[in-house]
Design a protein around this motif. Structure first.
Motif, mmCIF file in Angstrom:
data_model
loop_
_atom_site.group_PDB
_atom_site.id
_atom_site.type_symbol
_atom_site.label_atom_id
_atom_site.label_comp_id
_atom_site.label_asym_id
_atom_site.label_seq_id
_atom_site.Cartn_x
_atom_site.Cartn_y
_atom_site.Cartn_z
ATOM 1 N N ASP A 62 0.819 -1.218 0.000
ATOM 2 C CA ASP A 62 0.000 0.000 0.000
ATOM 3 C C ASP A 62 0.849 1.263 0.000
ATOM 4 N N GLN A 65 2.107 1.882 -3.370
ATOM 5 C CA GLN A 65 1.098 1.693 -4.427
ATOM 6 C C GLN A 65 1.655 0.773 -5.505
ATOM 7 N N SER A 135 -12.153 0.098 1.846
ATOM 8 C CA SER A 135 -12.800 0.633 0.650
ATOM 9 C C SER A 135 -11.881 1.594 -0.089
ATOM 10 N N GLY A 136 -11.815 1.464 -1.382
ATOM 11 C CA GLY A 136 -10.982 2.349 -2.197
ATOM 12 C C GLY A 136 -10.659 1.661 -3.511
ATOM 13 N N LEU A 139 -6.981 0.161 -3.542
ATOM 14 C CA LEU A 139 -6.803 -0.933 -2.576
ATOM 15 C C LEU A 139 -7.514 -2.201 -3.047
ATOM 16 N N GLU A 194 0.997 -2.069 -14.686
ATOM 17 C CA GLU A 194 0.852 -0.665 -14.279
ATOM 18 C C GLU A 194 1.260 -0.452 -12.825
ATOM 19 N N GLY B 300 -19.040 4.631 1.617
ATOM 20 C CA GLY B 300 -17.753 4.558 0.934
ATOM 21 C C GLY B 300 -16.636 4.417 1.944
ATOM 22 N N ALA B 301 -15.456 4.903 1.579
ATOM 23 C CA ALA B 301 -14.303 4.780 2.482
ATOM 24 C C ALA B 301 -14.475 5.712 3.676
ATOM 25 N N GLU B 309 -16.297 9.056 2.517
ATOM 26 C CA GLU B 309 -16.133 9.319 1.091
ATOM 27 C C GLU B 309 -17.367 9.974 0.460
ATOM 28 N N HIS B 362 -14.340 9.879 -6.614
ATOM 29 C CA HIS B 362 -14.074 9.022 -5.450
ATOM 30 C C HIS B 362 -13.040 9.696 -4.563
ATOM 31 N N GLY B 364 -10.041 8.157 -1.679
ATOM 32 C CA GLY B 364 -9.574 6.934 -1.028
ATOM 33 C C GLY B 364 -8.096 6.918 -0.745
ATOM 34 N N ARG B 365 -7.721 6.017 0.171
ATOM 35 C CA ARG B 365 -6.328 5.768 0.461
ATOM 36 C C ARG B 365 -5.831 4.785 -0.584
ATOM 37 N N PRO B 366 -4.574 4.445 -0.661
ATOM 38 C CA PRO B 366 -3.444 5.086 -0.010
ATOM 39 C C PRO B 366 -2.867 6.168 -0.920
ATOM 40 N N GLY B 367 -1.625 6.552 -0.636
ATOM 41 C CA GLY B 367 -0.887 7.419 -1.541
ATOM 42 C C GLY B 367 -1.214 8.877 -1.386
ATOM 43 N N LYS B 368 -0.933 9.597 -2.422
ATOM 44 C CA LYS B 368 -1.133 11.046 -2.395
ATOM 45 C C LYS B 368 -1.586 11.507 -3.771
ATOM 46 N N ARG B 371 -5.685 10.131 -8.522
ATOM 47 C CA ARG B 371 -5.585 9.021 -9.468
ATOM 48 C C ARG B 371 -6.735 9.134 -10.460
ATOM 49 N N TYR B 373 -8.740 7.184 -13.415
ATOM 50 C CA TYR B 373 -8.955 5.834 -13.924
ATOM 51 C C TYR B 373 -9.741 5.869 -15.235
ATOM 52 N N LEU B 423 -4.503 5.106 -14.500
ATOM 53 C CA LEU B 423 -4.598 3.653 -14.475
ATOM 54 C C LEU B 423 -5.857 3.214 -15.220
ATOM 55 N N GLY B 424 -5.767 2.081 -15.877
ATOM 56 C CA GLY B 424 -6.947 1.498 -16.511
ATOM 57 C C GLY B 424 -7.434 0.366 -15.618
ATOM 58 N N ALA B 439 -13.013 7.785 -13.918
ATOM 59 C CA ALA B 439 -13.199 7.944 -12.471
ATOM 60 C C ALA B 439 -11.993 8.708 -11.951
ATOM 61 N N GLU B 441 -10.045 9.678 -8.401
ATOM 62 C CA GLU B 441 -9.967 9.367 -6.970
ATOM 63 C C GLU B 441 -8.995 10.327 -6.295
#
Lengths: 196, 480
Positions: A62, A65, A135-136, A139, A194, B300-301, B309, B362, B364-368, B371, B373, B423-424, B439, B441
């Motif tokens: 996580d 990523q 949820s996400g 994830l 990816e 949601g999250a 969310e 959307h 959501g976690r993680p990262g920064k 994103r 899609y 990302l696809g 989408a 996020e």
């Protein structure tokens, strides 16, 4: 006549013994409860036989990523279905460790796998696998991708996979990732790139 | 002599009530909902206290009522019995539970009255009597005088559908009795006025956790749920008269303006010739369908505390609509309130209204960063057959254009200095959407959860998405 200081000492000793006894009993009960709790959260299926093999599992991280391959030693039966099931469980075992690179809920496990034909497989997961999944979009997709990629890397010939939750169809894993469709493993292979 | 006072008081109360009662005041009613029957009873007042006839309350539920010794009455239901006596404010209830017989004295909160063969007990004691005798869950909505026996609730979900002809779709968990304009007291009723439509449910155990929903300033503006005098009502307010359409199975009621706007009947615009996959456009207007993901019971999250969310996506959706409209691009929200809408229904809304682009939001976690899609078909082998598309791969005809939208939006986000990844992925319901779909996020910035709700950050993201869409709307069927 027993001296007074001796009486006090004896009383303190007896009190110390009593307190120690209570503490020991409480610790014992606590450990029993923890053991029982751990047993309840353990995988639903018993460990199977087979010979120990070194396989590669694709693990989700996580924090980065990313998905990365990791070698693990597992007992894999000769039967193709059981082999597929144990392979998938070996991925989930990575997520049940502490600390976990991709935490999943306790009790997240594979109940069973079924082959519709030699190329199409249904994976039936336990309810906590989906109910307790964080949820996400990212994830959820990382979980599915790591399972599908690990499976196809270790059990050749599977081209389509569909996930059930506790024997039933579910729309999404935790609100995002599609669980209604059959996943084509070739398409998931492209998706996994990816995350590298 | 001992009983003369209550009798006198009773006679006086009866006289006073009969004098005070006029036809102008609606009769007070209690409604009971159970698996066996739904029925309403009058609630007379005696000495300022509301009463109910115990025999009328319990007989439809299978109770037998017999006279005991003297002024005593015995009510028997299955293996339970209650003994009440005229003038007494206590009842004895005996229940056989396996080999045990339990006996209990309950306080009725007022004396039992007998009038014309009716055994009146204080209304407040109805819950106790029913609960003890039936040994099942009894829910008493006391202010509205509605009693629900054995979880016999009918819940509903309100789904507001924006578009050329807005509609409010009420989906109930159980079939409803037919609403009628002539038999309001018997079953339920529909009342329509210029700007207000009221559905009254007397025999249906309709309940709701949400009392009010707002839908904006259009033809349908708000919906209010209320319970009163043994019935429930749903009042829908708007700027026009609404018509009601009831589904065959009785589980869905659709409210929409009586006369469809002209736009809904327009021929397809010649300049927007539809592709085989997309079908005819209902209107020539290019618009973006913004989908604030989750909503209602689907949170949601969760991000700790009260941050969920569904709230973040709704704020971002409204911000994106504002940014698009500032750039001259029409935008519609799939939901503009905290309501439940299923994923498939979201796709249906975007497809039915012929959206130019669909954007699901959307958080959501993680990262920064952010994103973006683009859709990815889980099984690309499912192909279109003529004009018909498999639901799971309805997006197949727009995949490349969706990727273009995702790339352009991502580029605009990067220009704003945001960390972006494209990302696809098979995110639901992108694959069920016919027009180009993406989408977006939003992730917490540097692990700071508060950043998800930062108006400045939301504005930056919304402005970047809107700029990206403005650049490519010409390729997506809109005016460049």
């Amino acid at each position: 006549m027993i001296p007074r200081h001796f009486q006090i000492t004896m009383a303190l000793v007896l009190l110390a013994i009593l307190v120690s006894g209570v503490v020991i009993i409480r610790i014992t009960h606590k450990e029993e409860a923890m053991t029982q709790q751990a047993a309840e959260a353990a995988p639903v299926a018993p460990a199977v036989g087979g010979k120990q093999e070194s396989i590669r599992v694709l693990v989700a991280y996580d924090d980065d990523q990313a998905l990365r391959w990791r070698p693990v030693e597992v007992f894999l039966p000769a039967d193709r279905g059981l082999r597929a099931k144990e392979t998938l469980r070996s991925v989930l075992a990575q997520y049940q460790q502490s600390p976990s690179p991709h935490p999943l809920a306790k009790g997240a496990d594979i109940k069973d796998v079924y082959f519709l034909n030699s190329e199409t497989m249904i994976v039936d997961t336990t309810a906590p696998f989906a109910d307790g999944h964080p949820s996400g979009i990212l994830l959820e997709e990382m979980t599915l991708t790591s399972l599908i990629e690990t499976l196809t890397a270790n059990v050749p010939g599977i081209t389509k996979i569909k996930f059930l939750v506790d024997g039933k169809e579910r729309e999404t894993l935790a609100g995002h990732a599609d669980l209604m469709s059959f996943y084509q493993t070739a398409a998931v292979h492209e998706l996994a790139k990816e995350f590298e | 002599m001992r009983w003369s006072k209550p009798r006198f008081a009773l006679a006086f109360a009866a006289l006073w009530c009969s004098m005070a009662y006029t036809g102008a005041t609606p009769e007070k009613q209690l409604t009971v909902y159970s698996a066996q029957a739904s029925y309403s009873l009058p609630v007379p007042e005696r000495s300022g206290k509301a009463y109910i006839a115990a025999n009328e309350l319990l007989t439809p539920l299978g109770a037998t009522i017999t006279h005991g010794k003297g002024k005593e009455w015995k009510i028997t239901v299955n293996k339970a019995e209650a003994r009440l006596a005229e003038g007494k404010d206590k009842a004895v209830i005996r229940r056989q539970d396996k080999a045990l017989i339990r006996s209990q004295q309950v306080d009725l909160g007022g004396a039992v009255l007998v009038e014309d063969g009716r055994m009146l007990v204080p209304l407040d004691s109805a819950l106790t009597l029913l609960g003890q005798l039936l040994n099942t869950a009894v829910d008493f909505h006391q202010p509205s005088r509605r009693i629900f026996i054995g979880q016999s609730f009918t819940r509903f979900n309100a789904e507001y559908k924006n578009g050329d002809r807005p509609s409010l779709i009420l989906t109930f968990t159980q079939p409803l009795r037919r609403l009628d304009t002539n038999h309001a007291e018997e079953r339920g009723a529909l009342f329509t006025h210029t700007n207000k439509t009221t559905l009254i449910f007397r025999k249906d155990p309709v309940v709701s956790d949400v009392n009010k929903q707002e839908f904006g300033a259009g033809a349908i503006q708000s919906m209010v749920f209320a319970e009163e005098n043994g019935s429930a009502s749903i009042t829908v307010t708007g700027n026009t008269k609404l018509q009601m359409i009831r589904s065959e199975d009785g589980k869905t009621i659709t409210l929409q303006p009586e006369a469809p706007p002209l736009a809904a009947a327009q021929e397809p615009d010649a300049q927007n010739t539809p592709t085989a996959a997309e079908g005819p456009r209902r209107t020539s207007e290019f618009f973006v369908m913004i989908d604030a993901s989750h909503g209602g019971s689907d949170k949601g999250a969760s991000f700790g505390g009260r941050q969920v969310e569904k709230d973040i996506t709704l704020r971002l959706a409204r911000e994106l609509r504002k940014e698009l409209e500032e750039r001259g691009i029409s935008a519609r929200l799939v939901r503009d309130a905290d309501i439940d809408i299923g994923l498939e229904r979201r796709a249906e809304i975007a497809n039915e209204q012929r959206a130019g682009i669909y954007v699901a939001l959307h958080a959501g976690r993680p990262g920064k960063g952010v994103r973006v899609y683009a859709p990815m078909l889980a099984d690309p082998s499912q192909a279109a057959a003529g004009r018909f598309l498999p639901w799971e791969s309805a997006q197949s005809g727009a995949l490349s254009r969706s990727r273009t939208v995702a790339q352009t939006v991502a580029e605009e986000l990067r220009k704003k200095g945001m960390a972006v990844s494209i990302l696809g992925m098979p995110v639901r319901p992108l694959n069920n959407i016919v027009p180009p779909a993406i989408a977006v996020e939003l992730a917490p910035e540097g692990g700071d959860i508060q950043s998800l709700e930062s108006p400045k950050r939301q504005n930056t993201v919304a402005a970047a998405i809107a700029s990206g869409i403005a650049q490519i709307r010409g390729q997506m069927g809109g005016r460049p």
